[in-house]
Design an enzyme around this catalytic site. Sequence first.
Site, mmCIF file in Angstrom:
data_model
loop_
_atom_site.group_PDB
_atom_site.id
_atom_site.type_symbol
_atom_site.label_atom_id
_atom_site.label_comp_id
_atom_site.label_asym_id
_atom_site.label_seq_id
_atom_site.Cartn_x
_atom_site.Cartn_y
_atom_site.Cartn_z
ATOM 1 N N THR A 51 0.838 -1.210 0.000
ATOM 2 C CA THR A 51 0.000 0.000 0.000
ATOM 3 C C THR A 51 0.869 1.255 0.000
ATOM 4 O O THR A 51 0.656 2.175 -0.790
ATOM 5 C CB THR A 51 -0.950 -0.004 1.217
ATOM 6 O OG1 THR A 51 -1.773 -1.163 1.136
ATOM 7 C CG2 THR A 51 -1.821 1.238 1.250
ATOM 8 N N ASN A 131 -6.330 -10.333 -6.937
ATOM 9 C CA ASN A 131 -6.301 -10.993 -5.628
ATOM 10 C C ASN A 131 -7.598 -11.703 -5.277
ATOM 11 O O ASN A 131 -7.619 -12.578 -4.432
ATOM 12 C CB ASN A 131 -5.937 -9.993 -4.521
ATOM 13 C CG ASN A 131 -6.795 -8.754 -4.555
ATOM 14 O OD1 ASN A 131 -6.961 -8.122 -5.591
ATOM 15 N ND2 ASN A 131 -7.372 -8.411 -3.428
ATOM 16 N N GLN A 159 0.346 -10.347 -5.648
ATOM 17 C CA GLN A 159 -0.130 -11.735 -5.613
ATOM 18 C C GLN A 159 0.804 -12.717 -6.320
ATOM 19 O O GLN A 159 0.684 -13.923 -6.108
ATOM 20 C CB GLN A 159 -1.533 -11.822 -6.225
ATOM 21 C CG GLN A 159 -2.606 -11.153 -5.382
ATOM 22 C CD GLN A 159 -2.877 -11.886 -4.077
ATOM 23 O OE1 GLN A 159 -2.708 -13.102 -3.986
ATOM 24 N NE2 GLN A 159 -3.290 -11.159 -3.063
ATOM 25 N N SER A 179 4.426 -7.369 -0.989
ATOM 26 C CA SER A 179 4.230 -7.447 0.473
ATOM 27 C C SER A 179 4.696 -8.822 0.925
ATOM 28 O O SER A 179 4.270 -9.835 0.359
ATOM 29 C CB SER A 179 2.746 -7.299 0.832
ATOM 30 O OG SER A 179 2.374 -5.954 0.887
ATOM 31 N N ALA A 180 5.540 -8.847 1.955
ATOM 32 C CA ALA A 180 6.181 -10.105 2.358
ATOM 33 C C ALA A 180 5.198 -11.177 2.809
ATOM 34 O O ALA A 180 5.444 -12.370 2.645
ATOM 35 C CB ALA A 180 7.190 -9.829 3.476
ATOM 36 N N HIS A 181 4.067 -10.742 3.382
ATOM 37 C CA HIS A 181 3.171 -11.766 3.945
ATOM 38 C C HIS A 181 2.489 -12.597 2.868
ATOM 39 O O HIS A 181 1.869 -13.612 3.174
ATOM 40 C CB HIS A 181 2.152 -11.154 4.915
ATOM 41 C CG HIS A 181 1.152 -10.236 4.301
ATOM 42 N ND1 HIS A 181 1.410 -8.918 4.017
ATOM 43 C CD2 HIS A 181 -0.122 -10.435 3.931
ATOM 44 C CE1 HIS A 181 0.332 -8.357 3.501
ATOM 45 N NE2 HIS A 181 -0.621 -9.263 3.430
ATOM 46 N N THR A 217 13.461 5.122 10.055
ATOM 47 C CA THR A 217 14.361 4.008 10.377
ATOM 48 C C THR A 217 13.813 2.707 9.801
ATOM 49 O O THR A 217 12.621 2.423 9.912
ATOM 50 C CB THR A 217 14.513 3.900 11.909
ATOM 51 O OG1 THR A 217 15.052 5.140 12.365
ATOM 52 C CG2 THR A 217 15.432 2.763 12.303
ATOM 53 N N CYS A 305 -8.805 -6.592 3.497
ATOM 54 C CA CYS A 305 -9.034 -5.286 4.100
ATOM 55 C C CYS A 305 -10.503 -4.915 4.120
ATOM 56 O O CYS A 305 -10.929 -4.105 4.917
ATOM 57 C CB CYS A 305 -8.224 -4.222 3.367
ATOM 58 S SG CYS A 305 -8.243 -4.439 1.621
#
Length: 354
Positions: A51, A131, A159, A179-181, A217, A305
């Site tokens: 996002t 998705n 995806q 996105s890593a997940h 950071t 979401c």
Amino acid sequence: MSNLMKEEFGNPSSIHSFGRKMKVQVEGVRNLVAEKLNVQPAEIFFTSGATEAINTIFNGAVMSLGVERIITTQIEHPAVISSAEHHAKHNNIQLDYVKIDPQGQVDLTHLKSLLEDEGKKTLVSLMHANNELGNLLPIKKVSEICRAHNAFFFSDTVQTMGKFANDLSGQLLDFVVSSAHKYHGPKGVGFMFVNGDLKIDPYIIGGGQERNMRAGTENVYGIVGLGKAFELAYDQMDQNREVILELKHYLMDKLQSEIPAIRFNGNIDGLHTVLNIGIPKNEHNDMILMNMDIAGIAVSGGSACSSGSLHVSHVITALGLADEISAIRVSLSKHTTKEELDYFVQVLKSKARL
Ligand code: PLP
């Protein structure tokens, strides 16, 4: 990740040895991702996920590259649609939607005809895999069309990252996101690829982290987790695809024989990890997701979401199916078992009113 959390406390931007050690970790992941995607490490920027990356890309395209027109579809992820609508509303950007066919495949002839008007600098934003439906975009063809009409090309690859090789060499695309997940990594971390020929301004401003492209950071633990997950996804890509595809076919066969009234939405030959099922719409079936949840089954009606609300998916609405069916989107992974699929079909059969 957990070893690093317990033992290392340096900030990668600090010049002392503790910081430098963490910097090595972050740059190691950047090199790994770049190598797998066949791009330069300097073209990879870590973010809090797709996002943020999508917001950065749309903002950069409009503010830094002078984009005056965005072409996308009605079935993109809300992160893309909201960004496109935001710039249309606040920055006077022309927004055009490419037609989709009844299965949700993008109409490339329409895309070509939209791009024939080359009067405005254009960003084309078309997702690699939908998705909710799993439909796949022919990336190479779309890239050729965009290049032929001097349009920038962004594909939301959330995806497909870690599921297909996604070789980005040869100037195929200007931007992609991850996105890593989506490949079993931690949540809240991802990256974007920005074609090295393009210079866009950061969206999040402050310190000069990520070579001045994303201030703040770095989420070192998340980035290290992303790296490990990415590596495993690439090492096991072919075998994972084979296993998951077999599960998908098993589920489809079982559903068709046990519940003939169901239908499949979208292109069933698309992404192996997604199957979208439609059951006849009625008051009872509108509660099907809740009933599945009560039975301990984790499925959704749309993207995660929006599934907290009972809104009908914008994708199903765009396909013109909102009044006809209730949609159940099933995600499959290498951890899914046939026993789980049997249970799912059994519960669906007993709870749905057909
Ligand atoms: N794009 C697609 C296709 C997605 O599936 C998702 C997440 O589900 C996103 C973008 C947004 O990713 P994130 O919530 O990690 O920022």
